[in-house]
Structures are given as C-alpha cells and as structure tokens.
Write a protein that holds these residues in place. Structure first.
Motif, PDB file in Angstrom:
ATOM      1  N   ALA A 280       0.833  -1.244  -0.013  1.00 27.89           N
ATOM      2  CA  ALA A 280       0.048   0.085   0.046  1.00 27.89           C
ATOM      3  C   ALA A 280       0.801   1.383   0.071  1.00 27.89           C
ATOM      4  CB  ALA A 280      -0.904  -0.171   1.158  1.00 27.89           C
ATOM      5  N   PHE A 281       1.793   1.176   0.847  1.00 26.69           N
ATOM      6  CA  PHE A 281       2.993   2.643   0.696  1.00 26.69           C
ATOM      7  C   PHE A 281       3.457   2.651  -0.472  1.00 26.69           C
ATOM      8  CE2 PHE A 281       7.192   3.713   1.309  1.00 26.69           C
ATOM      9  CZ  PHE A 281       7.126   5.058   1.698  1.00 26.69           C
ATOM     10  N   LEU A 282       3.934   1.649  -1.287  1.00 21.67           N
ATOM     11  CA  LEU A 282       4.799   1.728  -2.261  1.00 21.67           C
ATOM     12  C   LEU A 282       4.003   2.015  -3.377  1.00 21.67           C
ATOM     13  CD1 LEU A 282       7.058  -1.679  -2.274  1.00 21.67           C
ATOM     14  CD2 LEU A 282       7.514   0.794  -1.822  1.00 21.67           C
ATOM     15  N   ASN A 283       2.606   1.950  -3.481  1.00 23.43           N
ATOM     16  CA  ASN A 283       1.820   2.206  -4.386  1.00 23.43           C
ATOM     17  C   ASN A 283       1.367   3.882  -4.457  1.00 23.43           C
ATOM     18  OD1 ASN A 283       1.516  -0.253  -5.748  1.00 23.43           O
ATOM     19  ND2 ASN A 283      -0.155  -0.978  -4.570  1.00 23.43           N
ATOM     20  N   GLN A 284       1.593   4.307  -3.119  1.00 23.35           N
ATOM     21  CA  GLN A 284       1.136   5.562  -2.918  1.00 23.35           C
ATOM     22  C   GLN A 284       2.602   6.582  -2.768  1.00 23.35           C
ATOM     23  OE1 GLN A 284      -1.233   5.604   0.795  1.00 23.35           O
ATOM     24  NE2 GLN A 284      -2.760   4.567  -0.291  1.00 23.35           N
ATOM     25  N   ALA A 285       3.632   5.964  -3.000  1.00 19.91           N
ATOM     26  CA  ALA A 285       5.036   7.060  -2.945  1.00 19.91           C
ATOM     27  C   ALA A 285       4.991   7.824  -3.937  1.00 19.91           C
ATOM     28  CB  ALA A 285       5.986   6.203  -2.675  1.00 19.91           C
ATOM     29  N   PRO A 286       5.261   9.422  -3.843  1.00 25.57           N
ATOM     30  CA  PRO A 286       5.214  10.165  -4.836  1.00 25.57           C
ATOM     31  C   PRO A 286       6.573  10.007  -5.741  1.00 25.57           C
ATOM     32  CG  PRO A 286       5.736  11.357  -2.779  1.00 25.57           C
ATOM     33  CD  PRO A 286       5.534  10.004  -2.434  1.00 25.57           C
ATOM     34  N   ASP A 287       7.636   9.753  -5.053  1.00 21.40           N
ATOM     35  CA  ASP A 287       9.013   9.598  -5.911  1.00 21.40           C
ATOM     36  C   ASP A 287       9.813   8.577  -5.485  1.00 21.40           C
ATOM     37  OD1 ASP A 287      10.373  10.815  -3.632  1.00 21.40           O
ATOM     38  OD2 ASP A 287       9.650  12.547  -4.244  1.00 21.40           O
ATOM     39  N   ALA A 288      11.097   8.481  -5.996  1.00 23.43           N
ATOM     40  CA  ALA A 288      11.912   7.152  -5.577  1.00 23.43           C
ATOM     41  C   ALA A 288      12.584   7.547  -4.359  1.00 23.43           C
ATOM     42  CB  ALA A 288      12.866   6.983  -6.645  1.00 23.43           C
ATOM     43  N   GLU A 289      12.954   8.681  -4.008  1.00 26.03           N
ATOM     44  CA  GLU A 289      13.607   8.892  -2.778  1.00 26.03           C
ATOM     45  C   GLU A 289      12.557   8.749  -1.515  1.00 26.03           C
ATOM     46  OE1 GLU A 289      13.750  10.917  -5.280  1.00 26.03           O
ATOM     47  OE2 GLU A 289      15.925  10.837  -5.891  1.00 26.03           O
ATOM     48  N   ALA A 290      11.288   9.213  -1.715  1.00 27.71           N
ATOM     49  CA  ALA A 290      10.421   9.223  -0.434  1.00 27.71           C
ATOM     50  C   ALA A 290       9.914   7.731  -0.422  1.00 27.71           C
ATOM     51  CB  ALA A 290       9.162   9.978  -0.899  1.00 27.71           C
ATOM     52  N   MET A 291       9.900   6.934  -1.466  1.00 22.62           N
ATOM     53  CA  MET A 291       9.612   5.421  -1.501  1.00 22.62           C
ATOM     54  C   MET A 291      10.763   4.842  -0.731  1.00 22.62           C
ATOM     55  SD  MET A 291       9.029   2.866  -4.620  1.00 22.62           S
ATOM     56  CE  MET A 291       7.687   3.837  -5.291  1.00 22.62           C
ATOM     57  N   ALA A 292      12.060   5.047  -1.123  1.00 25.23           N
ATOM     58  CA  ALA A 292      12.996   4.319  -0.509  1.00 25.23           C
ATOM     59  C   ALA A 292      13.282   4.728   0.936  1.00 25.23           C
ATOM     60  CB  ALA A 292      14.417   4.429  -1.363  1.00 25.23           C
ATOM     61  N   GLN A 293      12.991   5.878   1.382  1.00 26.79           N
ATOM     62  CA  GLN A 293      13.131   6.490   2.757  1.00 26.79           C
ATOM     63  C   GLN A 293      11.991   5.727   3.468  1.00 26.79           C
ATOM     64  OE1 GLN A 293      15.698   8.182   3.489  1.00 26.79           O
ATOM     65  NE2 GLN A 293      15.295   7.740   5.561  1.00 26.79           N
ATOM     66  N   GLY A 294      10.605   5.636   2.894  1.00 30.13           N
ATOM     67  CA  GLY A 294       9.565   4.906   3.770  1.00 30.13           C
ATOM     68  C   GLY A 294       9.556   3.317   3.644  1.00 30.13           C
ATOM     69  N   PHE A 295      10.099   3.063   2.653  1.00 33.23           N
ATOM     70  CA  PHE A 295      10.488   1.348   2.931  1.00 33.23           C
ATOM     71  C   PHE A 295      11.539   0.881   3.774  1.00 33.23           C
ATOM     72  CE2 PHE A 295      13.210  -1.946   1.295  1.00 33.23           C
ATOM     73  CZ  PHE A 295      12.373  -3.104   1.091  1.00 33.23           C
ATOM     74  N   LEU A 296      12.577   1.899   4.171  1.00 34.66           N
ATOM     75  CA  LEU A 296      13.770   1.546   4.996  1.00 34.66           C
ATOM     76  C   LEU A 296      13.326   1.819   6.188  1.00 34.66           C
ATOM     77  CD1 LEU A 296      16.767   0.699   4.729  1.00 34.66           C
ATOM     78  CD2 LEU A 296      17.456   3.009   4.909  1.00 34.66           C
ATOM     79  N   ALA A 297      12.644   2.797   6.663  1.00 32.20           N
ATOM     80  CA  ALA A 297      11.783   2.997   7.819  1.00 32.20           C
ATOM     81  C   ALA A 297      11.260   1.806   8.297  1.00 32.20           C
ATOM     82  CB  ALA A 297      11.242   4.318   7.956  1.00 32.20           C
ATOM     83  N   ARG A 298      10.269   1.182   7.462  1.00 28.14           N
ATOM     84  CA  ARG A 298       9.396   0.120   7.856  1.00 28.14           C
ATOM     85  C   ARG A 298      10.218  -1.164   7.968  1.00 28.14           C
ATOM     86  NH1 ARG A 298       6.544   3.955   5.398  1.00 28.14           N
ATOM     87  NH2 ARG A 298       4.285   4.152   5.803  1.00 28.14           N
TER      88      ARG A 298
END
Length: 669
Positions: A280-298
């Motif tokens: 769900a998070f990866l489908n809503q991430a606006p860009d690659a940096e925000a996606m990678a940062q949120g992925f890593l935090a989780r």
C-alpha cells in the motif's frame, strides 16, 4: 513411538483379517441361507398342498358328474324305447370318458384322485359297476326299468367316492392351514432370532465403538475396548485400542506442537500484514527517494535493525548510488567502497542470486575488520538483499545490526519478497516517467499537426492574398485592390476564429453523432473560400455502430486536409465528397484538377507534409488510406475504416490517455 514397538509392527498377512469361518459376513450369509431354505421348504409344501387340493376339487366335480351322466343315460334309454330321437351312445361315451379321466388324472387342469388306496379301490368299484352292470343294459337296448332298477347302486357307489375325496380334501385343507400357521410362527420367531443375532453381532459392537469414540473425544485416552470375537468387529476393536494407545502417546506433546503452530501462524499473519502495508505504501509513494526512505524505515522497525541503506545500481559504470539511508554515519553512507558495485558485501548482493548474509565478527577474527567500513563503525552483522525487477538487478538494500544477529529462513524470505516489491515499484515509477515523457512528445506532435491543419494554412492563404495585393498596388490596379482587401479582412477574421477554435478544441471533442454537421460545415467553408464547386453526398442508411468522438475528429481532420490540398494545389473545377457508413466507414474526396505523379512526389526531398499527416491519422484510426493520382486526371483519396476496427479503436484510446487527446478542427480562410 519406538521403531521396535511390537504394536507398531505390521501384522502378518494371515492375521490381517479374521479367518473365513470367524468372519461376520460368513455368519450373516449362513444365517440368511438357512432362513431362506426353511422358508422355501414351507412355501413349497403349501404350494404342493394347494396343488393337491385343486386336483381333488376337480376330481370331486367330475365324480359328482357321474350321477348326472348316469341319470342322463336313463333318460336317453327311455326315449329310445318309445322310438323317439335320442343321444344314448354319446351319453354313454361321455360317462366312459369321465371315468377314464378320473382314473388317469390330468396334471394340466390339474385333476387327479388323492393318493389314498381306499379312494382308488372305491374308484375301481364304481368303474366295475358301470362296466359290468349299467353299460350292458344301456347298450343292449334293455328296457328302461331294468336300467333304472340297477341305477341306485351305481349312484350310491359314486356318492361314496365323492365323500371319500371330500374327506381327504378336508384333511389336506386342515394340514394347509396348519402349515401356514406354522410358517407365520416361524417367521415371527425367525425375525426375533435374526434381530437378536444381528444385535449381538453388529449393533452391540457398533454401540461399543460409538461409546468408545465418544469417550475418546472427551480425551479419555486410557480407554480400551474388550475384544470378544475374532470377526471384523474384533479387528476394529484391536485397531481402536492401538489408536487409543498412539493418541495417548501423542497427546503429551500436543500442546507444544499447538504452541509451535500458533507461533508460525502468527508469524505468517505478521508477514502478510507487513507485505500488505508495504504494498500500500509503495503504490502511494510520490517519488523514488520518498519510496526508498519509507521502505527502509518500515523494514528497520519490523526487524529491529540499527541502520540501513537503499542503493540503486548503475550497471554501465559499475557504481551504486545511495537512494536512502537511516541509522548510518554519513561517512559510512557515502563511503567510496560502498559506491562501487565490486567494493563490499552490498555489491555482492547485486550479483548473487541468493541473499547475502555476512557475520562481521568472523572478518574481525581474520584480521580484516579494518577493511570493512561497517565493522569500523561498530556494526557486527549485515544482511544485504538484491532489488530485482523485470530488467534484472536494479539495486540492493542492507540492514545493519550492532549486535550479532542471524536471520531465520522465514525472515530472509520475507525480506527478499519485500525487495522484489520495492524493485517492482521503482520500475513502475521509471515507466510512469517514461510514459509522461512520451505523452509530452505526442502532445507536441499533435499540437504541431493542429497548427498545420488550421493556422499555418490560413496564414499561407493570407500570404498569397498579400502577394496579389502587392502586385495590384504595383500595377495601380485599384479595382483588384478593392477586391482583395475584403478577402484579406475576411481571411484575418477566419484566422482569428481558427485560433479561438484551436484553443477551444484542445479542451473539447466531438460528441457521438456530430460528424455529419461538422462535415457539412467544413464543405460549406470550402465553398466560401474558393470557386471550386463542391458536392457532398452522405449515406448513413447502413445502421452501423457510430464512430467514437476521437474517430470522428480524425476523420474530420483528414477531410479538412484533403480539401485544403484541393484548394491550394489542384486548380480543380469540381470536387466531390462522399461519406458512407454501412458495414465499413468510407470517406472519398475526388477532384478533377491537375493531379500529380506519386512516384515523383515520393522522390522529392520536401515530401508533402499534408499527405503524411493524413496517412498518420489513418494509421492512428486503424483505417486504410488509398491515394490515386496521375498528372492531369485529378486526385482520388479514399479512407476506409473496417467494421471490426470501430470498437478496437475506442478500446485503444480509452486504454491510452495519450491517444485520446483531442485536436482542433481545421478552419481555413
């Protein structure tokens, strides 16, 4: 259970089933055959008695008829004595036949005398009395008085014969009733006996097994059933006892197994929840940096990691670029060794097909701790995973632990799955950016076509009129100047209108069923712009499915371009426009102008851009564009849209937002 447990050892083949004589099926079949034989015997006896009674009844009837026939002979004899017609011989013969039939019997009727010596002796006396006394008197033509005098003795003998047969029949009737009563009693007693035996053989063992199962369900695993027979139920009881023993042994470690399975189920649920949340998070991430940062935090929160990083691979230069980092010193995150795909364990993860798990303590014991940046910063364990997409390895992400940590296989599999999700999401972002770039390029191309189809052609027309005006002014031709000025004013007004329509049509489209008015307006504008006579024929009687708004717009653009070419190049006196919408959609534009040589046009460096645009629009429609031209014979342009392409074109444009962009209709001065 132990491998040497005798209860677990397979039983010999000879004792796998009870012996044949002890089988329950053998007893049931034997009992059924015995009952069947007894019943068949009783039924056969009653049938035999009934048959005998039926034959005796027929014998009684025939024996009783002897008296009637003897009296009939007396009557016929009296008639013969007085000289009247009689049937004496026939009556005597009939009595002889009846006596012979009684003595011989007839199994088909049936008819026979009872098997009693006294009855047969009486039958002999009746036959002798008729043959020796009465028949000679009747045949010899004696006086009726002599025959009548001898008749009572014969009748008495016949009555005695009938009485003896009736007495024997009454005795057999009593015997038949007695046998039927015995059969009924035997049926009742046999039914009770069979029910009792079935209860002992089947119902009682089943009830014991049922009670055993109920008590076993109540966890009374110490229960054992008595084995009282060697039949199938005895075998079932032995098997039940073995099962109870095995369950009793397995129940001791059942709680531990349940706890283990519960923990596994909770882990699976936790993994599924993690995957769902991450997707769900990866489908809503606006860009690659925000996606990678949120992925890593989780991921770090899920696995209690002290640090982590996400890097993307530049395969052409053999470098890994940092996309996101957390919990790592800046020097470690930007370390040169980690920037090279061949410089550290993180780079190994992009090349290996499996997850790379490294224990940094072993490297420290081997004297190589100083060569590992993670070890210098106090991390003792590292887990690196390859990020994959359809293009192959696209990067890696790593988890750093300051305490020794070894991930179990289930956690490794979950992390590998998460890496695949991240790779797919990053690839989706890349493809989306590429699609947006293509959309911009396509939109610019369509804008250029729209400008060519409208404003450029209008300006070209104005340029020609200005040149004519310049020539008229140079010649001081005031009449032609006055004629050209209104045309220039009209051209400017229509060019201004073209600009307004161009801006408006970028935000609108033709609706379904609006093609015919647009075609009529285009032809009417052509008539106002030049002196060429234009004929329009529209045939919509085919009843075919209407074109979509996007298809209508492309058809209109092709018509406008064709008419523009006629006005600018054809020098034609007449042009015919025919539109038909039957099974196939067909648009034909034919003029009688100067025409051109297609081969010569194809070899020219400045190929006709209008013809190229028409072909491009026809290809976008999925239609066929046929151009027939020759010098001095005019030009015929035919657009054919097959019936099967109507719905396909609509689906293609609804699936691709780029191709559904609406362009303006052509407005020419």
């Amino acid at each position: 259970m132990s491998d040497t447990d005798p209860a677990a050892a397979p039983a010999p083949a000879a004792s796998a089933l009870p012996a044949l004589r002890h089988r329950l099926s053998t007893r049931i079949i034997s009992l059924s055959l015995a009952v069947l034989l007894v019943v068949l015997g009783m039924i056969s006896g009653t049938l035999w008695l009934s048959w005998k009674l039926e034959g005796a009844g027929a014998a009684i009837n025939d024996a009783g008829s002897l008296r009637m026939r003897a009296n009939r002979v007396a009557i016929e004899l009296a008639l013969a004595h007085v000289g009247r017609a009689n049937d004496l011989a026939a009556q005597a013969q009939a009595l002889d036949t009846t006596l012979a039939l009684l003595k011989k019997g007839d199994a088909a009727r049936p008819l026979f005398l009872p098997d009693e010596p006294a009855i047969h002796a009486q039958m002999t006396r009746v036959t002798h009395d008729w043959q020796q006394r009465l028949r000679p008197l009747a045949v010899a033509g004696a006086s009726p008085a002599a025959y009548i005098a001898a008749l009572p003795g014969f009748v008495a003998q016949a009555d005695r014969l009938v009485g003896m047969i009736e007495h024997d029949s009454a005795r057999k009737t009593d015997l038949l009733r007695l046998s039927q009563t015995a059969l009924a009693l035997m049926a009742c007693i046999g039914t009770v006996a069979v029910i009792y035996l079935l209860y002992l053989w089947i119902i009682l063992p089943v009830l014991r097994l049922q009670d055993g199962l109920r008590r076993m369900a109540a966890r009374e695993f110490s229960l054992r059933l008595p084995v009282e027979s060697r039949d199938e139920f005895g075998t079932l009881s032995e098997g039940f006892n073995r099962m109870a023993g095995e369950l009793q042994g397995l129940y001791h470690d059942l709680e531990a197994r349940v706890a283990q399975k519960t923990a596994e189920l909770e882990r699976h649920n936790r993994d599924l929840e993690t995957l769902y949340e991450m997707a769900a998070f990866l489908n809503q991430a606006p860009d690659a940096e925000a996606m990678a940062q949120g992925f890593l935090a989780r991921v770090m929160r899920q696995f209690d990691a002290d640090g982590g990083s996400v890097r993307v691979l530049d395969s052409r230069h053999g470098r890994m670029h940092l996309l996101a980092a957390a919990g790592l010193p800046a020097a470690l995150a930007e370390a040169d060794s980690c920037a090279s795909a061949n410089g550290c364990h993180c780079g190994d993860a992009t090349r290996e097909a499996v997850i790379a798990i490294v224990d940094l303590r072993e490297a420290a014991r081997a004297g190589a701790a100083d060569e590992t940046p993670c070890g210098r910063d106090g991390f003792q364990s590292l887990a690196a995973f390859r990020i994959e997409s359809q293009r192959g390895a696209t990067g890696m992400f790593a988890l750093h632990f300051r305490a020794p940590r070894k991930l179990p296989p289930s956690d490794r599999q979950l992390l590998q799955t998460l890496a695949q999700h991240l790779g797919t999401a990053l690839e989706h972002l890349r493809l989306s950016a590429t699609a947006r770039q293509l959309a911009v390029v396509e939109e610019r191309n369509l804008v250029a076509q729209g400008l060519h189809d409208s404003i450029a052609q209008g300006l070209n027309y104005l340029n020609l009129q200005v040149q004519l005006l310049d020539d008229a002014v140079a010649r001081d031709d005031l009449a032609e100047t006055r004629e050209l000025v209104p045309m220039l004013r009209h051209g400017l007004e229509e060019s201004y209108q073209d600009v307004r329509e161009l801006l408006n049509n970028f935000r609108s489209r033709l609706g379904t069923g609006e093609l015919r008015p647009a075609v009529e307006e285009t032809v009417e504008r052509f008539r106002r712009q030049c002196r060429t006579e234009a004929a329009l024929a529209i045939d919509e009687r085919g009843g075919a499915w209407p074109l979509s708004p996007e298809q209508q717009l492309q058809v209109l653009f092709i018509l406008q371009e064709a008419l523009s070419n006629v006005r600018k190049h054809a020098m034609a006196a007449h042009v015919a426009v025919a539109l038909s919408h039957g099974r196939d959609f067909r648009l034909v534009v034919q003029d009688d102008g100067e025409g051109f040589d297609p081969d010569e046009l194809a070899t020219r460096a400045d190929a006709h851009i209008g013809l190229s645009i028409m072909r491009e629009r026809a290809a976008r429609l999925g239609a066929q564009l046929h151009v027939q031209a020759s010098p001095g014979s005019g030009v015929r342009i035919e657009l054919v849209l097959p019936a099967g392409s109507h719905g396909a074109a609509r689906r293609d444009r609804s699936a691709n937002p780029i191709t559904s962009l609406t362009l303006p209709s052509e407005t020419q001065p």
